[in-house]
Design a protein around this motif. Structure first.
Motif, PDB file in Angstrom:
ATOM      1  N   GLU A 142       0.821  -1.226   0.000  1.00 51.43           N
ATOM      2  CA  GLU A 142       0.000   0.000   0.000  1.00 51.43           C
ATOM      3  C   GLU A 142       0.851   1.272   0.000  1.00 51.43           C
ATOM      4  O   GLU A 142       0.368   2.353  -0.336  1.00 51.43           O
ATOM      5  N   HIS A 143       2.122   1.142   0.419  1.00 53.24           N
ATOM      6  CA  HIS A 143       2.979   2.331   0.523  1.00 53.24           C
ATOM      7  C   HIS A 143       3.930   2.493  -0.661  1.00 53.24           C
ATOM      8  O   HIS A 143       4.730   3.445  -0.678  1.00 53.24           O
ATOM      9  N   ARG A 185      -3.424  -1.759  18.028  1.00 52.43           N
ATOM     10  CA  ARG A 185      -3.139  -0.429  17.465  1.00 52.43           C
ATOM     11  C   ARG A 185      -3.190   0.638  18.574  1.00 52.43           C
ATOM     12  O   ARG A 185      -2.398   1.584  18.574  1.00 52.43           O
TER      13      ARG A 185
HETATM   14 MG    MG Z   1       0.115   0.483   8.571  1.00 51.71          MG
END
Ligand code: MG
Ligand code: DAT
Length: 150
Positions: A62-63, A96
């Motif tokens: 995704e990056h 998270r």
């Molecule tokens: Mg992440």
């Protein structure tokens, strides 16, 4: 009771946690796992390994194209990684929350990144841990790092 137990177990979820090379180098693996266990989550699998460029390209797909992508991959290749699968109701958002904000300067005290991390002025933030951000990411990432569990 027979109709209650299956519904409860269906809510149990798994997440992928990585103690990144900065955490392993700084001997914080135990402190980080301690926080996961103290919160009440169960460790399902733990492995100390060297990542590969291929594994990281898939993990961080995704990056790709972002300015910090190559520094991130180089950083993740700079030392051992402790890969962990943890389990429990709500463990994906729960870890998270334990990890704190991506930028360790902004991560609140009480979180892993807030208590143990800082900005080192590098091209990529070295923020000690990775945690899956959704059930879809968790399934994909667990299959990448622990093919035998996928
Ligand atoms: Mg992440
Ligand atoms: P997170 O790890 O909190 O899910 P992310 O997935 O957006 O954050 O990014 C992956 C990692 O890349 C992150 O842990 C640290 C680094 N990173 C993200 N955004 C960055 C930025 N703007 N500058 C430098 N490093 C960054």
């Amino acid at each position: 009771m027979t109709d209650v137990a299956p519904a409860l177990t269906e809510t149990i979820e798994r997440t992928l946690i990585l103690v990144k090379p900065d955490g392993v180098r700084r001997s914080l693996s135990g402190e980080i796992l301690r926080r996961v266990e103290a919160k009440g989550y169960t460790l399902v699998a733990v492995r100390l390994l060297d990542a590969t460029p291929e594994l990281l390209a898939a993990h961080y797909a995704e990056h790709e194209g972002k300015p910090f992508f190559q520094p991130l991959v180089d950083f993740m290749l700079s030392g051992k990684i402790l890969a962990v699968v943890a389990e429990g109701q709500g463990v994906i958002p729960g870890f998270r929350a334990l990890a704190g904000a991506t930028n360790p300067t902004e991560a609140l005290p009480g979180t892993i990144r807030g208590d143990l991390g800082r900005d080192w002025g590098l091209k990529v933030q070295q923020n000690l841990v990775h945690g899956s951000d959704s059930p879809e990411s968790a399934a994909r990432e667990i299959a990448l790092w622990f093919p035998e569990l996928g």
